[in-house]
Design a protein around this motif. Sequence first.
Motif, mmCIF file in Angstrom:
data_model
loop_
_atom_site.group_PDB
_atom_site.id
_atom_site.type_symbol
_atom_site.label_atom_id
_atom_site.label_comp_id
_atom_site.label_asym_id
_atom_site.label_seq_id
_atom_site.Cartn_x
_atom_site.Cartn_y
_atom_site.Cartn_z
ATOM 1 N N PRO A 99 -77.797 -112.203 38.779
ATOM 2 C CA PRO A 99 -78.506 -111.544 37.676
ATOM 3 C C PRO A 99 -78.926 -110.144 38.106
ATOM 4 O O PRO A 99 -79.383 -109.943 39.231
ATOM 5 N N GLU A 100 -78.799 -109.182 37.225
ATOM 6 C CA GLU A 100 -78.982 -107.781 37.590
ATOM 7 C C GLU A 100 -80.321 -107.497 38.254
ATOM 8 O O GLU A 100 -80.399 -106.757 39.244
ATOM 9 N N ARG A 101 -81.405 -108.062 37.710
ATOM 10 C CA ARG A 101 -82.732 -107.739 38.231
ATOM 11 C C ARG A 101 -82.947 -108.262 39.647
ATOM 12 O O ARG A 101 -83.861 -107.834 40.334
ATOM 13 N N ARG A 102 -82.096 -109.209 40.079
ATOM 14 C CA ARG A 102 -82.265 -109.783 41.406
ATOM 15 C C ARG A 102 -81.529 -108.984 42.482
ATOM 16 O O ARG A 102 -81.864 -109.047 43.668
ATOM 17 N N ILE A 103 -80.521 -108.205 42.092
ATOM 18 C CA ILE A 103 -79.690 -107.480 43.063
ATOM 19 C C ILE A 103 -80.508 -106.502 43.910
ATOM 20 O O ILE A 103 -80.402 -106.516 45.143
ATOM 21 N N PRO A 104 -81.356 -105.629 43.340
ATOM 22 C CA PRO A 104 -82.131 -104.704 44.178
ATOM 23 C C PRO A 104 -83.051 -105.428 45.156
ATOM 24 O O PRO A 104 -83.263 -104.953 46.275
ATOM 25 N N ILE A 105 -83.602 -106.571 44.739
ATOM 26 C CA ILE A 105 -84.486 -107.340 45.619
ATOM 27 C C ILE A 105 -83.704 -107.855 46.821
ATOM 28 O O ILE A 105 -84.134 -107.730 47.977
ATOM 29 N N TYR A 106 -82.521 -108.416 46.574
ATOM 30 C CA TYR A 106 -81.723 -108.965 47.667
ATOM 31 C C TYR A 106 -81.253 -107.864 48.623
ATOM 32 O O TYR A 106 -81.277 -108.045 49.841
ATOM 33 N N LEU A 107 -80.830 -106.739 48.073
ATOM 34 C CA LEU A 107 -80.367 -105.641 48.925
ATOM 35 C C LEU A 107 -81.498 -105.122 49.810
ATOM 36 O O LEU A 107 -81.285 -104.791 50.984
ATOM 37 N N LYS A 108 -82.694 -105.053 49.257
ATOM 38 C CA LYS A 108 -83.849 -104.607 50.044
ATOM 39 C C LYS A 108 -84.152 -105.600 51.159
ATOM 40 O O LYS A 108 -84.455 -105.216 52.298
ATOM 41 N N LYS A 109 -84.037 -106.884 50.858
ATOM 42 C CA LYS A 109 -84.299 -107.917 51.857
ATOM 43 C C LYS A 109 -83.244 -107.885 52.971
ATOM 44 O O LYS A 109 -83.557 -108.132 54.138
ATOM 45 N N PHE A 110 -81.980 -107.594 52.612
ATOM 46 C CA PHE A 110 -80.927 -107.503 53.624
ATOM 47 C C PHE A 110 -81.252 -106.423 54.661
ATOM 48 O O PHE A 110 -80.946 -106.569 55.846
ATOM 49 N N LYS A 111 -81.869 -105.338 54.216
ATOM 50 C CA LYS A 111 -82.165 -104.210 55.111
ATOM 51 C C LYS A 111 -83.232 -104.537 56.151
ATOM 52 O O LYS A 111 -83.398 -103.796 57.126
ATOM 53 N N LEU A 112 -83.938 -105.639 55.948
ATOM 54 C CA LEU A 112 -85.097 -105.934 56.790
ATOM 55 C C LEU A 112 -84.771 -106.750 58.040
ATOM 56 O O LEU A 112 -85.675 -107.030 58.835
ATOM 57 N N SER A 113 -83.507 -107.133 58.221
ATOM 58 C CA SER A 113 -83.142 -107.894 59.418
ATOM 59 C C SER A 113 -81.838 -107.357 59.983
ATOM 60 O O SER A 113 -81.024 -106.742 59.266
ATOM 61 N N GLU A 114 -81.625 -107.601 61.264
ATOM 62 C CA GLU A 114 -80.404 -107.132 61.921
ATOM 63 C C GLU A 114 -79.171 -107.771 61.292
ATOM 64 O O GLU A 114 -78.163 -107.103 61.036
ATOM 65 N N LYS A 115 -79.250 -109.074 61.031
ATOM 66 C CA LYS A 115 -78.111 -109.767 60.432
ATOM 67 C C LYS A 115 -77.890 -109.290 58.995
ATOM 68 O O LYS A 115 -76.751 -109.185 58.538
ATOM 69 N N GLY A 116 -78.979 -109.001 58.284
ATOM 70 C CA GLY A 116 -78.858 -108.491 56.927
ATOM 71 C C GLY A 116 -78.193 -107.126 56.901
ATOM 72 O O GLY A 116 -77.357 -106.839 56.037
ATOM 73 N N ARG A 117 -78.545 -106.278 57.849
ATOM 74 C CA ARG A 117 -77.921 -104.943 57.924
ATOM 75 C C ARG A 117 -76.442 -105.057 58.300
ATOM 76 O O ARG A 117 -75.612 -104.261 57.843
ATOM 77 N N GLU A 118 -76.118 -106.056 59.110
ATOM 78 C CA GLU A 118 -74.711 -106.317 59.436
ATOM 79 C C GLU A 118 -73.940 -106.704 58.171
ATOM 80 O O GLU A 118 -72.785 -106.289 57.984
ATOM 81 N N LEU A 119 -74.592 -107.471 57.308
ATOM 82 C CA LEU A 119 -73.974 -107.858 56.044
ATOM 83 C C LEU A 119 -73.745 -106.639 55.155
ATOM 84 O O LEU A 119 -72.695 -106.513 54.513
ATOM 85 N N LEU A 120 -74.713 -105.738 55.105
ATOM 86 C CA LEU A 120 -74.564 -104.514 54.310
ATOM 87 C C LEU A 120 -73.370 -103.693 54.782
ATOM 88 O O LEU A 120 -72.674 -103.066 53.968
ATOM 89 N N GLU A 121 -73.126 -103.684 56.090
ATOM 90 C CA GLU A 121 -71.962 -102.975 56.613
ATOM 91 C C GLU A 121 -70.673 -103.666 56.178
ATOM 92 O O GLU A 121 -69.661 -103.002 55.926
ATOM 93 N N LYS A 122 -70.731 -104.981 56.061
ATOM 94 C CA LYS A 122 -69.554 -105.745 55.615
ATOM 95 C C LYS A 122 -69.223 -105.388 54.171
ATOM 96 O O LYS A 122 -68.049 -105.328 53.791
ATOM 97 N N PHE A 123 -70.258 -105.141 53.354
ATOM 98 C CA PHE A 123 -70.029 -104.748 51.966
ATOM 99 C C PHE A 123 -69.139 -103.505 51.876
ATOM 100 O O PHE A 123 -68.319 -103.379 50.975
ATOM 101 N N LYS A 124 -69.313 -102.576 52.813
ATOM 102 C CA LYS A 124 -68.585 -101.303 52.774
ATOM 103 C C LYS A 124 -67.103 -101.472 53.101
ATOM 104 O O LYS A 124 -66.302 -100.568 52.840
ATOM 105 N N LYS A 125 -66.737 -102.612 53.668
ATOM 106 C CA LYS A 125 -65.343 -102.829 54.076
ATOM 107 C C LYS A 125 -64.594 -103.780 53.141
ATOM 108 O O LYS A 125 -63.448 -104.136 53.404
#
Length: 244
Positions: A192-218
């Motif tokens: 759901p659209e309103r949940r996407i910004p919340i999840y992305l912000k939460k990903f940034k808060l951990s090392e594994k989450g930031r690794e996932l964000l890098e995976k998004f780019k590939k």
Amino acid sequence: MFQSKYTVPKDIDKLISKLKLKKKSHSSYINFLKQYNVIDFYNMEFCYGIDCEGEELPLEVILGFSKKEDEDLIATNYGYLNRIPEKHIAIATVNYGDLLCLHPNGKIYHWDHEVNDLYFDMKVINGYLEQNTNLKFVADSFDQFLSMITKLEDDDDDYDPSKDEFNNPNIPFPDESLNIWFKTPKYILLLPERRIPIYLKKFKLSEKGRELLEKFKKLELTEKDRERIATLKKEGFLEEGIFE
């Protein structure tokens, strides 16, 4: 209890016809759509939900006709095409990522995203795991579902919003909960659209989450993926650079 978020569209009969509802078994639901348009439980003073076989399901939105995809019946059912069983219609969002679905016989079922969703088979290119289409029964009719809605009791001793691992944008997801995201990272586009910004912000808060964000780019994106991303950016739900 119910208050429409929007007025009922003037062309409501035409919109209802697009859902291919059955006049006899879906009559109570059709009448509801002609009286109410989007019931948003997020903005109510109290939290409401239903009991499903002993499990409490908090209600989020009873879908209607809206310019917002996560509130719109037609857009939501298009987005979940093949993810919910054939001939079922998603009519409400519940329980932080689940759906209530209307069967052709008029009964209501619970689609649990952790149990019933369609997941990629990592051993097969563009393949999927066998899907569990056995949805949990909720109610014999739409009217019975409405009668089941009750105000949820708050238990201040058991619930601390500041420690909510899955809904508080200021604390990271537990690392173990991110494993499924590494297997199916494109699922972020189906939230759901309103949940996407919340999840992305939460990903940034951990090392594994930031690794996932890098995976998004590939990720290899399809044309449909790119259209979805463009829409999310335009509506302010997705910041620049996430998939680039």
